[in-house]
Write a protein that holds these residues in place. Structure first.
Motif, PDB file in Angstrom:
ATOM      1  N   VAL A  71       0.814  -1.214   0.000  1.00  0.00           N
ATOM      2  CA  VAL A  71       0.000   0.000   0.000  1.00  0.00           C
ATOM      3  C   VAL A  71       0.844   1.259   0.000  1.00  0.00           C
ATOM      4  CG1 VAL A  71      -1.695   1.333   1.331  1.00  0.00           C
ATOM      5  CG2 VAL A  71      -1.951  -1.140   1.127  1.00  0.00           C
ATOM      6  N   ILE A  72       1.934   1.281   0.826  1.00  0.00           N
ATOM      7  CA  ILE A  72       2.598   2.563   1.049  1.00  0.00           C
ATOM      8  C   ILE A  72       3.983   2.705   0.437  1.00  0.00           C
ATOM      9  CG2 ILE A  72       1.383   2.793   3.249  1.00  0.00           C
ATOM     10  CD1 ILE A  72       4.015   2.251   4.643  1.00  0.00           C
ATOM     11  N   THR A  73       4.547   1.683  -0.137  1.00  0.00           N
ATOM     12  CA  THR A  73       5.919   1.769  -0.627  1.00  0.00           C
ATOM     13  C   THR A  73       6.023   2.637  -1.865  1.00  0.00           C
ATOM     14  OG1 THR A  73       6.400  -0.422   0.237  1.00  0.00           O
ATOM     15  CG2 THR A  73       7.912   0.444  -1.401  1.00  0.00           C
ATOM     16  N   LEU A  74       7.038   3.478  -1.911  1.00  0.00           N
ATOM     17  CA  LEU A  74       7.295   4.312  -3.079  1.00  0.00           C
ATOM     18  C   LEU A  74       8.092   3.525  -4.111  1.00  0.00           C
ATOM     19  CD1 LEU A  74       8.262   7.661  -1.367  1.00  0.00           C
ATOM     20  CD2 LEU A  74       6.174   7.183  -2.609  1.00  0.00           C
ATOM     21  N   ALA A  75       8.028   3.998  -5.349  1.00  0.00           N
ATOM     22  CA  ALA A  75       8.698   3.302  -6.434  1.00  0.00           C
ATOM     23  C   ALA A  75      10.211   3.321  -6.270  1.00  0.00           C
ATOM     24  CB  ALA A  75       8.316   3.925  -7.769  1.00  0.00           C
ATOM     25  N   ASP A  76      10.743   4.478  -5.902  1.00  0.00           N
ATOM     26  CA  ASP A  76      12.204   4.578  -5.824  1.00  0.00           C
ATOM     27  C   ASP A  76      12.572   5.607  -4.786  1.00  0.00           C
ATOM     28  OD1 ASP A  76      14.874   5.488  -8.156  1.00  0.00           O
ATOM     29  OD2 ASP A  76      14.892   4.638  -6.141  1.00  0.00           O
ATOM     30  N   GLU A  77      12.995   5.215  -3.582  1.00  0.00           N
ATOM     31  CA  GLU A  77      13.290   6.136  -2.504  1.00  0.00           C
ATOM     32  C   GLU A  77      14.597   6.879  -2.722  1.00  0.00           C
ATOM     33  OE1 GLU A  77      11.481   7.111   0.070  1.00  0.00           O
ATOM     34  OE2 GLU A  77       9.892   5.952  -0.832  1.00  0.00           O
ATOM     35  N   SER A  78      15.356   6.536  -3.751  1.00  0.00           N
ATOM     36  CA  SER A  78      16.639   7.202  -3.974  1.00  0.00           C
ATOM     37  C   SER A  78      16.501   8.490  -4.760  1.00  0.00           C
ATOM     38  CB  SER A  78      17.587   6.254  -4.736  1.00  0.00           C
ATOM     39  OG  SER A  78      17.062   5.975  -6.033  1.00  0.00           O
ATOM     40  N   CYS A  79      15.268   8.820  -5.245  1.00  0.00           N
ATOM     41  CA  CYS A  79      15.111  10.030  -6.038  1.00  0.00           C
ATOM     42  C   CYS A  79      15.224  11.251  -5.151  1.00  0.00           C
ATOM     43  CB  CYS A  79      13.771  10.037  -6.766  1.00  0.00           C
ATOM     44  SG  CYS A  79      12.368  10.213  -5.661  1.00  0.00           S
ATOM     45  N   THR A  80      15.566  12.382  -5.744  1.00  0.00           N
ATOM     46  CA  THR A  80      15.696  13.603  -4.977  1.00  0.00           C
ATOM     47  C   THR A  80      14.325  14.152  -4.651  1.00  0.00           C
ATOM     48  OG1 THR A  80      15.773  14.929  -6.984  1.00  0.00           O
ATOM     49  CG2 THR A  80      17.874  14.148  -6.110  1.00  0.00           C
ATOM     50  N   LEU A  81      14.284  15.061  -3.661  1.00  0.00           N
ATOM     51  CA  LEU A  81      13.012  15.598  -3.200  1.00  0.00           C
ATOM     52  C   LEU A  81      12.293  16.363  -4.287  1.00  0.00           C
ATOM     53  CD1 LEU A  81      11.187  15.918  -0.763  1.00  0.00           C
ATOM     54  CD2 LEU A  81      12.450  17.973  -0.142  1.00  0.00           C
ATOM     55  N   GLY A  82      13.039  17.072  -5.107  1.00  0.00           N
ATOM     56  CA  GLY A  82      12.408  17.855  -6.155  1.00  0.00           C
ATOM     57  C   GLY A  82      11.792  17.015  -7.254  1.00  0.00           C
ATOM     58  N   ASP A  83      12.231  15.751  -7.397  1.00  0.00           N
ATOM     59  CA  ASP A  83      11.649  14.859  -8.416  1.00  0.00           C
ATOM     60  C   ASP A  83      10.409  14.239  -7.845  1.00  0.00           C
ATOM     61  OD1 ASP A  83      14.952  13.649  -8.988  1.00  0.00           O
ATOM     62  OD2 ASP A  83      13.898  15.309  -9.943  1.00  0.00           O
ATOM     63  N   PHE A  84       9.276  14.587  -8.150  1.00  0.00           N
ATOM     64  CA  PHE A  84       8.059  14.131  -7.484  1.00  0.00           C
ATOM     65  C   PHE A  84       7.920  12.622  -7.617  1.00  0.00           C
ATOM     66  CE2 PHE A  84       3.497  13.800  -6.884  1.00  0.00           C
ATOM     67  CZ  PHE A  84       3.331  14.628  -5.799  1.00  0.00           C
ATOM     68  N   CYS A  85       8.189  11.847  -6.527  1.00  0.00           N
ATOM     69  CA  CYS A  85       8.150  10.385  -6.559  1.00  0.00           C
ATOM     70  C   CYS A  85       6.766   9.877  -6.229  1.00  0.00           C
ATOM     71  CB  CYS A  85       9.132   9.808  -5.536  1.00  0.00           C
ATOM     72  SG  CYS A  85      10.833  10.216  -5.902  1.00  0.00           S
ATOM     73  N   PHE A  86       6.202   9.045  -7.084  1.00  0.00           N
ATOM     74  CA  PHE A  86       4.870   8.520  -6.854  1.00  0.00           C
ATOM     75  C   PHE A  86       4.920   7.018  -6.624  1.00  0.00           C
ATOM     76  CE2 PHE A  86       3.814  12.265  -9.578  1.00  0.00           C
ATOM     77  CZ  PHE A  86       3.287  13.008  -8.535  1.00  0.00           C
ATOM     78  N   SER A  87       3.796   6.460  -6.203  1.00  0.00           N
ATOM     79  CA  SER A  87       3.711   5.021  -5.935  1.00  0.00           C
ATOM     80  C   SER A  87       3.838   4.232  -7.220  1.00  0.00           C
ATOM     81  CB  SER A  87       2.355   4.705  -5.296  1.00  0.00           C
ATOM     82  OG  SER A  87       2.235   5.343  -4.053  1.00  0.00           O
ATOM     83  N   PRO A  88       4.313   2.998  -7.121  1.00  0.00           N
ATOM     84  CA  PRO A  88       4.454   2.153  -8.300  1.00  0.00           C
ATOM     85  C   PRO A  88       3.099   1.664  -8.785  1.00  0.00           C
ATOM     86  CG  PRO A  88       4.953   0.918  -6.324  1.00  0.00           C
ATOM     87  CD  PRO A  88       4.748   2.340  -5.887  1.00  0.00           C
ATOM     88  N   SER A  89       3.088   1.140  -9.963  1.00  0.00           N
ATOM     89  CA  SER A  89       1.848   0.572 -10.486  1.00  0.00           C
ATOM     90  C   SER A  89       1.508  -0.693  -9.716  1.00  0.00           C
ATOM     91  CB  SER A  89       2.027   0.221 -11.969  1.00  0.00           C
ATOM     92  OG  SER A  89       2.990  -0.802 -12.094  1.00  0.00           O
ATOM     93  N   ARG A 138      -3.655   7.584  -0.410  1.00  0.00           N
ATOM     94  CA  ARG A 138      -3.283   6.420  -1.219  1.00  0.00           C
ATOM     95  C   ARG A 138      -4.268   5.271  -1.037  1.00  0.00           C
ATOM     96  NH1 ARG A 138       3.327   6.205  -0.831  1.00  0.00           N
ATOM     97  NH2 ARG A 138       3.685   8.405  -1.298  1.00  0.00           N
ATOM     98  N   VAL A 139      -4.761   5.102   0.184  1.00  0.00           N
ATOM     99  CA  VAL A 139      -5.708   4.022   0.452  1.00  0.00           C
ATOM    100  C   VAL A 139      -6.980   4.184  -0.374  1.00  0.00           C
ATOM    101  CG1 VAL A 139      -7.265   3.090   2.218  1.00  0.00           C
ATOM    102  CG2 VAL A 139      -4.841   3.419   2.740  1.00  0.00           C
ATOM    103  N   ILE A 140      -7.438   5.429  -0.569  1.00  0.00           N
ATOM    104  CA  ILE A 140      -8.671   5.645  -1.334  1.00  0.00           C
ATOM    105  C   ILE A 140      -8.413   5.769  -2.827  1.00  0.00           C
ATOM    106  CG2 ILE A 140      -9.803   6.718   0.645  1.00  0.00           C
ATOM    107  CD1 ILE A 140      -9.460   9.426  -0.749  1.00  0.00           C
ATOM    108  N   GLY A 141      -7.154   5.535  -3.247  1.00  0.00           N
ATOM    109  CA  GLY A 141      -6.867   5.465  -4.671  1.00  0.00           C
ATOM    110  C   GLY A 141      -6.142   6.642  -5.271  1.00  0.00           C
ATOM    111  N   ILE A 142      -5.786   7.637  -4.455  1.00  0.00           N
ATOM    112  CA  ILE A 142      -5.032   8.790  -4.972  1.00  0.00           C
ATOM    113  C   ILE A 142      -3.553   8.489  -4.752  1.00  0.00           C
ATOM    114  CG2 ILE A 142      -4.694  11.290  -4.814  1.00  0.00           C
ATOM    115  CD1 ILE A 142      -7.512  11.473  -3.683  1.00  0.00           C
ATOM    116  N   THR A 143      -2.955   7.818  -5.711  1.00  0.00           N
ATOM    117  CA  THR A 143      -1.585   7.313  -5.545  1.00  0.00           C
ATOM    118  C   THR A 143      -0.529   8.396  -5.717  1.00  0.00           C
ATOM    119  OG1 THR A 143      -1.549   6.676  -7.879  1.00  0.00           O
ATOM    120  CG2 THR A 143      -2.233   5.005  -6.281  1.00  0.00           C
ATOM    121  N   ASN A 144      -0.855   9.467  -6.430  1.00  0.00           N
ATOM    122  CA  ASN A 144       0.112  10.545  -6.655  1.00  0.00           C
ATOM    123  C   ASN A 144       0.080  11.513  -5.469  1.00  0.00           C
ATOM    124  OD1 ASN A 144       0.551   9.314  -9.036  1.00  0.00           O
ATOM    125  ND2 ASN A 144      -0.255  10.941 -10.340  1.00  0.00           N
TER     126      ASN A 144
END
Length: 502
Positions: free
Chosen positions: A33-51, A123-129
């Motif tokens: 549910v909560i894991t991000l796609a890539d935690e190594s990205c910088t803060l300015g690169d908006f990191c979203f959840s994986p598919s 994220r739980v209600i489907g807003i993954t970004n």
């Protein structure tokens, strides 16, 4: 008999293994549910959840690794407060979706969220970004960042949320609002959970966003914990970005004190209608009866907090002895402006933090003035007892009956005030100007600067009974107590919260 004795231990081992297997399933599900796609990205690169497909393809060991410190984090995630918070925010966001203020595809930001419960709820209600920022990062939900300097580009988000009274707690509400407006897309929405229990604080909130947004919904929400049992939910829509054309006063300087301030004035302490025989004693009694504005309202949504002492004399006269110690500041830090023309008191202000000295006389225009040295009978010029007396323009300074005078510079106090503070600031003024109040107050109304002042403590000078000489009135002032009372009454009738100062 030996096998029978081992049976309970065997059952316990089986049950323990089943329990551990169940916990492992919960961990894998939670990681999904909560894991991000890539935690190594910088803060300015908006990191979203994986598919979903990518997340489901992960192994159990990968899921455990992605949680990073899951053994300790799970205690927090499994706590009653955490679960209640996620459920609460999920319900809030679902209502916003139903109202058309939030969509499943919205890029969303939660600001000042140390726990990340609101992020997880999105994220739980489907807003993954969705992502959160807080001073201290809490991966994978919350990254490091502050509301006063949001680490994202202009127009990044469709939706921004600030819960838990974050805006109210901010040391600079104006910059907080400006940063949200900057990072919000045109036509985007921002939602706030605040207290805003009184009309003054609500209007202060609205003023913060007038330059960019309109309030589109106000909703009362029942909170989920004791810190905010009753919540005011305010939603704004970004419809512009620039300087507000609706100035607090028009080109002629006139302004209108808001109606909600007039209602607050009616709750102030009663004016002392009968002239006090010993005004120096009346002051001590009156201070105890004062209904301070900050005892009636919440000032959290103000941009800055300013105290202006007009006729300050020494630091200990009223700044140190009264304002810093007794005025209820709601834990806000006030910047102090001390206006004092008498150079006898200037040196000590250089050592005071948070105090700006204006070594001039508050007046109705910029010009040279003279003032008489005011001291008690038998007192020396230096030290206790000295202060600035009456002031006059230089060209008409013959009315001091040959007393000791000094030349000083005067400045237009009303214009200075308009250039120094704004309607988004909380401004307290104390005025002790030896009769000049009968010139300064009308000037404040004439220029519209009066609307920038939230509360005034005014000493009105009249031919009062003298402390030194029982049975005699002061010959310095022509005004009577009734004229002073009329000045106070007219201020209150105009919606200005003024208190009598002696």
């Amino acid at each position: 008999m030996e096998p029978a004795a081992r049976k309970p231990g065997f059952l316990r081992n089986v049950l323990l293994r089943l329990l551990l297997f169940g916990v492992l399933i919960v961990i894998v599900r939670f990681a999904y549910v909560i894991t991000l796609a890539d935690e190594s990205c910088t803060l300015g690169d908006f990191c979203f959840s994986p598919s979903p497909n990518l997340a489901m393809a992960r192994t159990r060991s990968h899921a455990l690794d992605a949680l990073g410190g899951a053994a300790t984090a799970l205690e927090r995630y499994a706590s009653k407060d955490w679960i209640n918070g996620v459920r609460f925010y999920s319900s809030v966001f679902q209502d916003l979706i139903a109202g058309g203020f939030l969509s499943p595809t919205a890029k969303s930001l939660c600001v000042e969220t140390p726990t990340g419960r609101d992020v997880l709820a999105l994220r739980v209600i489907g807003i993954t970004n969705a992502v959160g920022i807080s001073k201290k990062a809490s991966p994978p939900l919350v990254k490091s960042g502050e509301a006063l300097r949001i680490p994202f580009a202009n127009g990044t988000f469709d939706f921004v949320f600030a819960g838990d009274g974050a805006l109210e707690r901010s040391p600079n509400a104006g910059q907080f609002a400006a940063e949200i407006a900057r990072t919000l897309k045109p036509e985007g929405f921002a939602a706030f959970h605040v207290k805003a229990n009184d009309t003054y604080s609500f209007n202060s909130f609205v003023d913060l966003f007038k330059f960019c947004c309109n309030v589109v919904k106000i909703n009362d929400v029942l909170g989920f914990d004791s810190s905010m049992p009753h919540i005011k939910e305010l939603i704004v829509k970004k419809e512009r970005y620039g300087i507000d054309s609706d100035s607090y006063s028009n080109s002629k300087g006139k302004c209108s004190v808001p109606d909600y301030m007039k209602k607050l004035v009616r709750n102030a302490e009663s004016l002392i209608e009968e002239e006090p025989l010993k005004p120096w004693i009346t002051l001590k009694r009156n201070v105890k009866n004062i209904r301070y504005l900050t005892s009636m309202i919440d000032i959290s949504f103000k941009d800055r907090y300013v105290y202006v002492d007009v006729g300050a004399r020494s630091y200990g006269s009223s700044i140190g002895s009264w304002f810093r110690k007794q005025y209820p500041k709601q834990n806000k830090t006030f910047h102090v402006y001390a206006i004092e023309a008498d150079k006898t008191f200037h040196q000590e202000y250089g050592l005071k933090k948070g105090v700006t000295l204006l070594p001039y006389a508050a007046w109705v225009r910029n010009e040279s003035l003279v003032f008489e040295i005011n001291r008690g009978p038998g007192e020396k010029v230096q030290g206790k007892g000295r202060g600035m007396g009456r002031i006059q323009p230089l060209q008409s300074s013959g009315g001091f009956d040959g007393g000791e005078v000094e030349k000083i510079n005067g400045f237009d106090f009303a214009v200075w005030l308009k250039n120094t503070v704004s309607k988004n600031d909380f401004v307290v003024v104390k005025m002790d100007v030896e009769g000049t109040e009968f010139y300064l107050i009308p000037r404040l109304f004439e220029t519209g600067a009066i609307c920038l002042v939230d509360e005034i403590f005014l000493e009105c000078h009249y031919n009062r009974w003298q402390r030194c000489c029982p049975g005699q009135r002061s010959p310095k002032y022509e005004k009577t107590y009734d004229q002073c009372l009329q000045l106070f009454t007219s201020l209150r009738q105009s919606g200005v919260l003024v208190h009598q100062w002696f």
